[in-house]
Design a protein around this motif. Structure first.
Motif, short mmCIF file in Angstrom:
data_model
loop_
_atom_site.label_atom_id
_atom_site.label_comp_id
_atom_site.label_asym_id
_atom_site.label_seq_id
_atom_site.Cartn_x
_atom_site.Cartn_y
_atom_site.Cartn_z
N ARG A 8 0.55 -0.53 0.06
CA ARG A 8 0.03 0.30 -0.07
C ARG A 8 0.76 1.29 0.06
NH1 ARG A 8 -3.86 -0.69 -2.94
NH2 ARG A 8 -4.83 1.21 -1.80
N SER A 9 1.72 1.31 0.18
CA SER A 9 2.99 2.30 1.34
C SER A 9 2.73 2.53 -0.86
CB SER A 9 4.09 2.42 1.12
OG SER A 9 4.72 1.42 1.69
N LYS A 12 0.90 4.63 -3.09
CA LYS A 12 0.41 5.88 -3.05
C LYS A 12 1.42 6.18 -3.62
CE LYS A 12 -2.36 4.62 1.74
NZ LYS A 12 -1.98 4.83 2.82
#
Length: 65
Positions: A8-9, A12
């Protein structure tokens, strides 16, 4: 075959363009800006593309981008 979890990091931080390239932003552009020149800060604002040497690593982190 099970689905692969997306990091998820990383999701983004990267975007795919219409041509399939991976777009990213520059580092060192958020704080401690007083010692950086106006020209340097202006160039750090512009997005750029992930280098082909790192492309496989990014695609492994974000498989469905």
């Amino acid at each position: 075959m099970p689905k692969i979890k997306t990091n998820r990091s990383a999701a983004k931080r990267f975007r795919r363009t219409a041509t399939g390239k991976i777009k990213r932003s520059h580092a060192f552009a958020k704080h401690i800006l007083t010692k950086k020149s106006r020209r340097r800060k202006r160039r750090l604002k512009a997005a750029t593309y992930v280098d082909k040497t790192n492309l496989n690593k990014i695609k492994r982190l974000v498989p469905y981008i």
